[in-house]
Design a protein around this motif. Structure first.
Motif, short mmCIF file in Angstrom:
data_model
loop_
_atom_site.label_atom_id
_atom_site.label_comp_id
_atom_site.label_asym_id
_atom_site.label_seq_id
_atom_site.Cartn_x
_atom_site.Cartn_y
_atom_site.Cartn_z
N PRO A 390 0.81 -1.22 0.00
CA PRO A 390 0.00 0.00 0.00
C PRO A 390 0.84 1.28 0.00
CG PRO A 390 -0.68 -1.54 1.74
CD PRO A 390 0.64 -1.99 1.23
N ARG A 391 2.06 1.23 0.55
CA ARG A 391 2.88 2.43 0.70
C ARG A 391 3.68 2.76 -0.54
NH1 ARG A 391 2.07 -0.39 5.12
NH2 ARG A 391 1.67 0.69 7.11
N LEU A 392 3.99 1.76 -1.35
CA LEU A 392 4.75 1.99 -2.59
C LEU A 392 3.93 1.58 -3.80
CD1 LEU A 392 8.24 0.59 -1.44
CD2 LEU A 392 7.49 2.98 -1.48
N SER A 393 2.62 1.73 -3.68
CA SER A 393 1.73 1.25 -4.75
C SER A 393 1.99 1.96 -6.07
CB SER A 393 0.27 1.42 -4.33
OG SER A 393 0.02 2.79 -4.02
N GLU A 394 2.28 3.25 -6.03
CA GLU A 394 2.54 3.98 -7.27
C GLU A 394 3.83 3.53 -7.91
OE1 GLU A 394 2.40 8.14 -6.65
OE2 GLU A 394 0.35 8.16 -5.84
N ALA A 395 4.86 3.37 -7.09
CA ALA A 395 6.15 2.95 -7.65
C ALA A 395 6.11 1.54 -8.19
CB ALA A 395 7.24 3.08 -6.59
N TRP A 396 5.27 0.70 -7.62
CA TRP A 396 5.21 -0.71 -8.02
C TRP A 396 4.03 -1.02 -8.95
CZ3 TRP A 396 6.23 -3.60 -2.72
CH2 TRP A 396 7.56 -3.36 -2.32
N SER A 398 3.49 -0.78 -12.06
CA SER A 398 3.78 -1.48 -13.32
C SER A 398 4.30 -2.89 -13.10
CB SER A 398 4.82 -0.68 -14.12
OG SER A 398 6.02 -0.54 -13.36
N LYS A 399 4.53 -3.27 -11.85
CA LYS A 399 5.11 -4.59 -11.56
C LYS A 399 4.06 -5.63 -11.20
CE LYS A 399 9.27 -2.80 -11.85
NZ LYS A 399 10.21 -3.18 -12.95
N ARG A 400 2.80 -5.33 -11.46
CA ARG A 400 1.73 -6.26 -11.05
C ARG A 400 1.89 -7.65 -11.66
NH1 ARG A 400 -4.06 -3.12 -10.78
NH2 ARG A 400 -3.46 -1.50 -9.29
N PRO A 401 2.07 -7.77 -12.95
CA PRO A 401 2.18 -9.13 -13.53
C PRO A 401 3.30 -9.95 -12.91
CG PRO A 401 1.84 -7.49 -15.24
CD PRO A 401 2.11 -6.72 -14.00
N LEU A 402 4.41 -9.28 -12.66
CA LEU A 402 5.53 -10.00 -12.08
C LEU A 402 5.20 -10.49 -10.68
CD1 LEU A 402 8.45 -10.87 -12.48
CD2 LEU A 402 9.19 -8.66 -11.59
N LEU A 403 4.51 -9.66 -9.89
CA LEU A 403 4.13 -10.08 -8.55
C LEU A 403 3.15 -11.25 -8.61
CD1 LEU A 403 4.07 -9.67 -5.50
CD2 LEU A 403 2.27 -7.97 -5.82
N ILE A 404 2.19 -11.18 -9.51
CA ILE A 404 1.21 -12.27 -9.63
C ILE A 404 1.90 -13.56 -10.04
CG2 ILE A 404 -0.76 -13.05 -10.99
CD1 ILE A 404 -1.75 -10.18 -11.00
#
Length: 1732
Positions: A390-396, A398-404
């Motif tokens: 929640p705290r670095l949501s903007e910075a991260w 674009s990394k959603r697919p990688l996290l999933i």
């Protein structure tokens, strides 16, 4: 020197010096009080306090015991100094003293050392340069006090670092840094902590004053040097404490050193910090993390220039921190704010700091760690991701697919720690819309799977335990949880996280709806998700509720996806999961709710039906606690489920859909284990479905499937299969029977083969048992459910061909139960067929009964170890089956009946536990007995004989000593009689009324005259056949049983018996027509009693029993009455006391009401029966009651016959027994005693006894000698008769026979007076050790009491007669006199006249006895008349008696007269009291002051005023008595006198009040509570007389009523204020009285006086008071501080000195200083005085 405002000398210096010396007192309360006083007065003259402290500090802690307390006071005093009072040389001297104590030892952190450091810190707040100079003197490397000095500097920096310490930082560092290299390891933590504090001070200064530059080049140089030393040497020490403190200091220093040095130090500093994480201690990890956080902030979050650390450099740090997250994440959950939680938060701050600078690199790093198989790293990374997402949501973003992708890879991870962290992360991802499409479903499935894990693990554990404890196969666990660490707590936490996460996502994240629906429907079917079905249903219900307006779309969505289960599959799964109504999370309710919401998925007609039916089912399971109260709730619920399925199928009427549902049921067998009860319900679900199907091939295939899927070794599964086969048999009987025949044929084991298998293969025998049990049950349920029109031939084939015999050789208890149940079901099928109009006999019924009895018994050669409970269940089922078989045709033969009863009647004696098994068993037994009665006998007479036969078998339990056995026996008797009336009495109510009703009475009366005309074969049983007399005495005692249920049932039994008897023919000579109406009236009375018992269980049992006995007495015929009386012995000897009493009461009632109907033979036999009861009854009370019944018999019949029988028994006992040794006494002696007490029989009995007594020598002398001579002879008949006569005389004397009583009554007063005086004489002898005279006298006195009927007086003698202490025997006489005054008031004047003359006797004990009795008699002297004057004069004369007991008793007698007489003689009484208040004996004084209180309650003003002042003076004297009771009463009496102080002597009495007032105030808080309360009450009484404004408010405050010392001191201060303001003229007198109390014998009163006196002086503005008392009080307080041995006095003196020194009267001492010339001498003298 100090002086008061009047110019007199005030020894303030001495007072302060004494207070200072008291700091070393042995008592902690004195030390605390002195310190509090010094701290309070310090602000007035801190220099004087410091002077005194300085004086006693010479010699240090070795001479002064509490140097720590002294330094604390000095510290406060130094802080209180004004700028003008600051003397550098003086403070320098104090600093030297404190420093000398610090350096005097190598010890560190002692309490006195910390206090000395506080002194230096306080000096530093005024003169930091001076303090620094003093400390700098000892900051050399060779000084042993160096660590202590450094610690002081650290404390100084923490307390006043901004303004006082930071300017000296350079000097400190210049001296400390050079010597750091020589510091030993043991001292390094102190230096490191100091650097931490110094750096914190600098950092805080830079924050508060950013413009100022605290750290210059020199300081920076020193810090750099220190930093390097700490980093390179100390931080790598072997001592963990040194390393830890060094790292903590380095963590503070990194923000102050130069960027260049920090960058150069990072390669060494980071590994040093990370090295600390190798320790397992939480506090170490926390310190390391805090330092690391500071380091990261200093290295990364720079205002100018790039970060000092690249991400590659940070990877080692982050990798080290991840395991810390793993450890702390678990520990933080076990405390609200534990060290683990704080460490966890600090670590997250570290990651956030890195993430703010390197967000992408950190993201990749964390994902890579998640991919690793190490639990610590994976869990830590997941927790950090959850925290930072929640705290670095903007910075991260674009990394959603990688996290999933990475999270998806972890879904198969089996480690529970990883699973917990992953579940929490998934919930966070869902809340931020990371879960979309197929991946979203995958994550939802993950949550569902792990939500089910705990339930699955729990079920597996329980199942494994059951399987391991019993023979059978092993069932592998479905889910691969064997690879997990199965910690139940962790599994539970994981399941809870997943369940809450699912609900949270469903309810709070609307974007997840398209993922959850209809995907969650897939989660219902798989077995692995069973444990989460309740949660899934909640989620589905929430989704359907929100989508209720789109039901059509929902149906289409379900049909559009091929992977979604069909409605038939959902229904088949959910309906079976309904099985447990008590499942956690209200599973049944959730399933029913989901079915309602999913109704659109099913055929259209089902919706309306479910809307009506499902709420009913939900209501049934809504209250689980109420459900648990029903032992058959599970069976009822399963039946509801089956009915629900059947009705649903009837509504649907779609053959194809039903076939599809059956196929779904078939597939779902794999979802349940055979030992799961759900599998049993699945059998029944499929069975009810097959009942609705007409395709025989389909049915045969499915029943084959059911049998193959069933595990018949498990009883629940076996029963479910049998019921399912029965349900199918309702429509397809032949198909089911064919299947059963095939199974039976395939068993292929004869009895001989089974016998051999016992020795060869036990497992085969068990398997055969299971098959036979299953077959038996299936046959039974097939017969139960089969149509009645076709069942006869099938049963005949089964029984007639002896097919059942092949099922009878089972050995396992559950198998036996199954066979018994099958036989029972066969019998029920015959009964059901008969009820349908198709009746036929059951072939070989007796043989089947024999089979059941055989199976019911315990086989000693059985290879199985049957538990007792299982055996009881088998017996209960067997009884039920016997009942069923007895009920069918043909009728039971006598031989079979006897066999059945012999085998079953003993069950009434079974223990009461376990109740859930025993209660049904007893119920079945009673039902069996009733069935035997109903089906036996050809006519009324034979049935009556059968009834008596069964009842006599049950009698042993009806009269048992155990409650539950009596209850069982009575219930059985009631049911038997009820059934007997139903079958034998033609007049019973056909409408089903229980008990006599109007319908029945009409029938009885109309049929009575025609009964004799009927053929004998049809005749009713005669009344005599019922044996009403014997039966009545059996059940009548039970009507007053201790058990309420037994009482109710027993009354009903008697009602049934007599209602039956009134319907039966009587003998020809009976007066039937004359008493029939009376009998029916009595019967109606019994009905009323029954109605009362049913409606009001709390009614008095004795009242009920009285009505029952009266009714029974009227209902019995003459012969029945005689028979009842003849058999009363057994009833009177009943094992229950209350019942035995009831039997005696009944005999009395019978004899009283109808004794005139008895002939001589009946009387003699009844007397013998009663005497037999008297002999055999063990309880004395019951024996007396039985003897009372004999008296009643003699009174109401022929007393001559009764006396003859009693005397005959007496002669036999005397001739044949040693009656003196009979246990429990001689019963005939009790009979004599009872006769003598009888008001009617006593004359006749006394005539007979006196004829023997007159032949004996006249009694005289000592009674004990006579008795001892009588006991010496035991062989001669005459002596035996003499002994009997003595017993009879004693019985007559004690019993109060009229002849003997009249003789005693004629001289009652003289006898009693003599006995009373002799009590005194005998007690005087007893005090010398001669006890026999007293015992003999007490025996005589007891006999006298019994003779005249004064039982209460006898109890008093029995209780206190042998008490030889003076006060106790005096009280005994007074109790006797009081009893006589109440019982015989007319005799009292004559007794008093004799006793008043006895006051002149010379024997002291007799005078005391007379005085004791008179003192009590005068309390009842209303009717004395002229005698009263004579007695008052006599008592007044003897107040000067030599005996103090006589004196006080005479006074007590005077005040105990009725109030009207006390008023008449008040003057004389007050004169006596006035004389005795000065008595030399304290007991007399106490009596006098107590009596004064009593007299003052009602005395007139005229009588009191003449002696008012004398009484006041004497009461004041008694208020100083050491006796607490006298003191309390004296204060209370003084308060009572205040009501008479308003007359002419008001002023004089007011002077007495003022004289007593100080003492009352001081005793208001003394040790004795009674004195406290008396003082409170008295002060409130005298307050109006004092007429002081505000004093009443003070006396009504909570301080006044409190018992706490602090509240009392507050009260004294407020009282002093009021006295000074409103009663200034009296203050001088009060002060004199209070000062006198300084020497009171009570330490607490001394303390009270000290505090009150000091409070008055502290508040007083009167110069005269101050000048007169100030110096005196000061001197006394100082002296008491030194000399008193009581801690409370010394502590109060300390507080008092503080008050005086703070007061305005002592304002001039604020400038006083201690005289240096004699300070040393005085300090030494004070110290020596205190210790002496």
């Amino acid at each position: 020197m100090a002086s008061s405002s009047s110019g007199n000398y005030v020894p303030a210096a001495e007072a302060v010096q004494v207070l200072v010396c008291s700091l070393a007192d042995d008592s902690p309360i004195v030390r605390e009080s002195s310190m509090a006083a010094l701290k309070e007065i310090t602000f007035l003259n801190p220099l004087l306090v410091l002077d005194c402290c300085l004086t006693v500090s010479r010699g240090g802690r070795r001479r002064f015991g509490n140097i720590a307390g002294l330094f604390q006071v000095m510290s406060v005093a130094i802080q209180a100094l004004d700028k003008g009072d600051v003397d550098p040389s003086y403070l320098g001297k104090l600093a030297k003293i404190a420093t000398s104590e610090v350096i005097s030892t190598k010890e560190l952190n002692a309490d006195w050392q910390r206090a000395a450091a506080g002194v230096l810190v306080s000096i530093g707040s005024h003169m930091p340069d001076l303090m620094m100079e003093e400390i700098f003197l000892h900051l050399s490397g060779s000084n042993s006090a160096l660590p202590a000095m450094v610690q002081i500097l650290a404390d100084f920096a923490s307390s006043d670092g901004l303004f006082s310490f930071t300017p000296h930082l350079k000097g400190v560092l210049a001296r400390v840094v050079p010597i750091l290299g020589n510091v030993r390891d043991i001292h390094r933590p102190i230096f490191a902590n100091a650097f931490k504090c110094w750096c914190q001070s600098c950092w805080q200064c830079s924050v508060d004053f950013p413009q100022s530059s605290v750290v210059d080049a020199d300081i920076m140089s020193f810090l750099n040097s220190a930093f390097e030393l700490l980093l390179r040497v100390w931080a790598i020490s072997r001592d963990l404490k040194v390393r830890l403190s060094s790292v903590e200091a380095l963590g503070q220093m990194v923000s102050l050193i130069t960027r260049t040095q920090l960058k150069a130090a990072l390669p060494r500093l980071i590994p040093t910090i990370l090295e600390l994480y190798k320790s397992d201690r939480d506090d170490v990890a926390f310190v390391a993390t805090c330092s690391l956080h500071n380091l990261l902030n200093a290295s990364l979050l720079l205002e100018n220039g790039p970060p000092l650390l690249d991400f590659e450099d940070l990877s080692v740090i982050l990798s080290t921190l991840l395991p810390v997250v793993w450890r702390s994440s678990d520990k933080k959950e076990h405390s609200d704010f534990s060290v683990g939680l704080k460490t966890y938060n600090e670590v997250q701050h570290c990651f956030l700091t890195v993430g703010l600078v390197y967000p992408e690199d950190l993201f990749v790093f964390l994902l890579n760690k998640c991919k690793l198989k190490e639990e610590q790293l994976a869990v830590g990374a997941l927790c950090v991701l959850k925290h930072l997402l929640p705290r670095l949501s903007e910075a991260w973003h674009s990394k959603r697919p990688l996290l999933i992708e990475v999270v998806t890879l972890l879904l198969d991870e089996l480690n529970l720690g990883v699973c917990k962290a992953l579940a929490e992360l998934i919930v966070v991802m869902a809340s931020h819309c990371y879960l979309v499409g197929p991946s979203g479903e995958l994550f939802i499935e993950y949550l569902v799977r792990h939500a089910a894990m705990f339930g699955l693990h729990r079920d597996y554990t329980e199942r494994s335990r059951e399987l391991n404890s019993s023979p059978g196969g092993y069932y592998p666990f479905v889910y691969k949880k064997v690879e997990m660490k199965m910690e139940v707590g962790t599994l539970s936490e994981l399941s809870s996280i997943c369940e809450k996460g699912l609900l949270l996502i469903t309810v709070t994240v609307p974007e997840m709806e398209h993922v959850l629906w209809p995907f969650l429907l897939k989660m219902i079917i798989p077995r692995v998700y069973t444990g989460a079905v309740a949660t899934v249903c909640k989620c589905i219900s929430e989704l359907c509720r929100r989508r209720s307006s789109q039901s059509g779309a929902s149906v289409l969505e379900c049909k559009a996806r091929a992977d979604i289960p069909h409605p038939e599959e959902l229904f088949a799964r959910l309906i079976v999961l309904l099985h447990n109504p008590l499942a956690r999370e209200q599973l049944a309710t959730q399933i029913l709710t989901v079915l309602c919401y999913l109704a659109p998925l099913f055929p259209k007609d089902i919706n309306l039906f479910w809307q009506d039916e499902i709420p009913k089912m939900k209501a049934y399971v809504s209250d689980t606690e109420d459900l648990k109260q029903d032992p058959s709730y599970q069976e009822s619920w399963d039946d509801m489920i089956i009915n629900f399925i059947a009705e649903s199928l009837d509504v649907i009427q779609d053959v194809d859909w039903v076939i599809s549902l059956g196929n779904a049921f078939e597939k779902h067998y794999e979802l349940y284990k055979p030992d799961d009860e759900h599998s049993a319900l699945l059998h029944r679900c499929l069975g009810i479905l097959l009942q609705k199907v007409h395709a025989r091939a389909y049915v045969r295939a499915k029943i084959d499937l059911m049998y193959n899927q069933a595990n018949i070794t498990i009883p629940t599964n076996r029963l479910g299969l049998a019921k399912a086969m029965g349900l199918v048999a309702a429509s397809h009987l032949d198909t089911v029977l064919d299947k059963l025949k095939d199974i039976l044929d395939n068993v292929g084991q004869s009895f001989f083969q089974r016998f051999l298998s016992f020795f060869s293969d036990k497992a085969k025998m068990e398997e055969s048992d299971d098959i036979h049990a299953a077959l038996a049950l299936m046959y039974g349920y097939a017969a139960k459910y089969a149509p009645s029109t076709v069942i006869e031939a099938r049963i005949d084939a089964l029984v007639g061909t002896n097919m059942l015999s092949r099922l009878l050789h089972v050995r396992h208890p559950t198998a036996k139960q199954a066979v018994i149940t099958a036989i029972d079901l066969l019998g029920q099928a015959v009964i059901n067929a008969a009820e349908s109009g198709i009746s036929f006999p059951l072939k070989r019924r007796d043989q089947l009964l024999d089979y059941i009895l055989t199976l019911m018994g315990r086989d000693e050669e059985d290879g199985f170890s049957e538990s007792n409970i299982e055996h009881l269940r088998t017996q209960s089922l067997a009884l039920s089956a016997c009942t069923t078989l007895v009920s069918v045709e043909p009728k039971l033969t006598a031989e079979t009946r006897n066999l059945v009863m012999k085998a079953t009647i003993g069950f009434f004696g079974l223990p009461n536990e376990p109740a859930d098994v025993i209660d049904p068993l007893i119920g079945n037994l009673i039902t069996l007995l009733c069935t035997i009665l109903i089906t036996s006998g050809e006519d009324g007479r034979s049935r009556a004989e059968q009834l008596l036969y069964i009842l006599r078998k049950v009698d042993q339990y009806v009269s048992s000593s155990l409650d539950y056995q009596r209850n069982r026996g009575c219930l059985a008797a009631h049911e038997l009689l009820f059934k007997f009336r139903m079958i034998c009495i033609s007049g019973y109510c056909a409408l089903g009324c229980r008990g006599t009703c109007t319908h029945r009475e009409k029938t009885d009366r109309s049929l009575h005259h025609t009964l004799s005309n009927l053929p004998s074969a049809f005749a009713l049983p005669s009344r005599d056949a019922l044996r009403l007399g014997d039966r009545t005495m059996m059940y009548l005692p039970r009507c007053v049983d201790t058990n309420s249920e037994v009482r109710k049932v027993s009354v009903q039994i008697l009602h049934l018996y007599f209602s039956i008897s009134l319907s039966l023919p009587r003998p020809a000579n009976s007066s039937f027509s004359n008493d029939i109406e009376l009998s029916y009236s009595a019967l109606s009375s019994l009905e009323d009693v029954i109605a009362i018992l049913r409606s009001d269980a709390s009614i008095d049992p004795s009242e009920v029993f009285n009505r029952v006995v009266s009714s029974v007495c009227m209902l019995l015929t003459k012969d029945e009455l005689a028979a009842a009386l003849h058999g009363c012995s057994g009833a009177i000897c009943d094992k229950i006391k209350q019942s035995a009493e009831g039997a005696i009461q009944a005999v009395n009632e019978f004899v009283t009401m109808r004794g005139n109907e008895l002939n001589e033979t009946d009387i003699a036999r009844t007397t013998q029966s009663l005497l037999s009861a008297v002999i055999h009854v063990t309880e004395k009370y019951l024996r007396q009651e039985a003897l009372g019944a004999i008296c009643s018999l003699a009174e109401n019949t022929s007393s001559r016959i009764v006396f003859n029988e009693v005397l005959a028994a007496a002669r036999r006992d005397i001739a044949t027994k040693d009656i003196s040794r009979l246990r429990g006494g001689w019963p005939i002696q009790d009979a004599f005693h009872v006769f003598s007490q009888h008001s009617v029989l006593s004359y006749m009995f006394l005539d007979h006894v006196m004829s023997v007594i007159n032949q004996m020598p006249t009694l005289g002398g000592d009674l004990g000698q006579d008795e001892s001579s009588s006991h010496a002879v035991d062989s001669n008949l005459e002596n035996n008769i003499a002994r009997a006569a003595m017993v009879a005389l004693t019985a007559f004397f004690r019993g109060g026979g009229k002849v003997g009583k009249k003789a005693v009554e004629q001289s009652y007063a003289s006898v009693l007076a003599t006995l009373t005086l002799q009590l005194g004489s005998c007690h005087g002898l007893a005090s010398t050790g001669e006890l026999e005279p007293l015992r003999a006298l007490l025996a005589a006195f007891q006999a006298f009491c019994e003779c005249v009927g004064d039982l209460e007086m006898g109890k008093i003698l029995a209780r206190d007669g042998e008490q030889s202490e003076n006060e106790k025997w005096i009280n005994l006489i007074r109790d006797l006199a009081g009893c006589i005054s109440i019982k015989r008031p007319k005799e009292v004047p004559a007794i008093c006249l004799m006793l008043s003359k006895a006051l002149d006797r010379s024997l002291r004990f007799q005078r005391e006895s007379a005085a004791a009795a008179l003192s009590e008699f005068l309390g009842h002297s209303d009717g004395f008349g002229p005698l009263l004057e004579q007695m008052v004069q006599a008592l007044c004369r003897h107040v000067s008696d030599d005996s103090p007991t006589v004196r006080r008793l005479c006074l007590r007698g005077l005040v105990q007269m009725p109030s009207i007489h006390v008023l008449q003689y008040t003057t004389q009484i007050l004169g006596v009291i006035l004389a005795l208040l000065d008595d030399s004996d304290e007991s007399v004084q106490l009596t006098a002051v107590s009596c004064l209180l009593m007299v003052l309650e009602s005395s007139s003003r005229d009588a009191v005023e003449p002696v008012l002042l004398n009484l006041s003076i004497r009461l004041r004297n008694l208020q100083a008595c050491m006796n607490e009771k006298i003191r309390a009463n004296a204060y209370a009496a003084f308060g009572a006198l205040s009501t008479y102080g308003t007359g002419p002597q008001r002023d004089s009495f007011l002077e007495q009040v003022h004289a007593a007032f100080p003492r009352m105030v001081l005793h208001l808080h003394e040790d004795d509570l009674s004195v406290r309360q008396a003082c409170r009450n008295t002060l409130k009484c005298i307050a109006p007389l004092m007429e002081i404004d505000g004093i009443t408010a003070v006396f009504n405050s909570h301080w006044f009523s409190s018992d706490h010392r602090s509240d009392y001191e507050d009260f004294l201060r407020e009282l002093a204020r009021q006295l000074i303001q409103n009663l200034a003229t009296r203050v001088d007198t009060y002060m004199a009285s209070v000062i006198q109390a300084f020497d009171a014998p009570w330490p607490v009163v001394q303390g009270n006086a000290v505090y009150l006196c000091s409070s008055v002086l502290a508040l007083s503005v009167d110069k005269q008071i101050s000048s007169h008392y100030y110096n005196q009080v000061f001197g006394m307080l100082v002296g008491k501080m030194s000399r008193s041995t009581d801690a409370i006095v010394r502590a109060t003196c300390s507080s008092a000195l503080g008050l005086l020194l703070k007061s305005s009267n002592a304002s001039s001492w604020k400038d006083v200083r201690l005289d240096r010339s004699d300070s040393s001498h005085r300090g030494h003298e004070s110290e020596s005085g205190r210790r002496s």
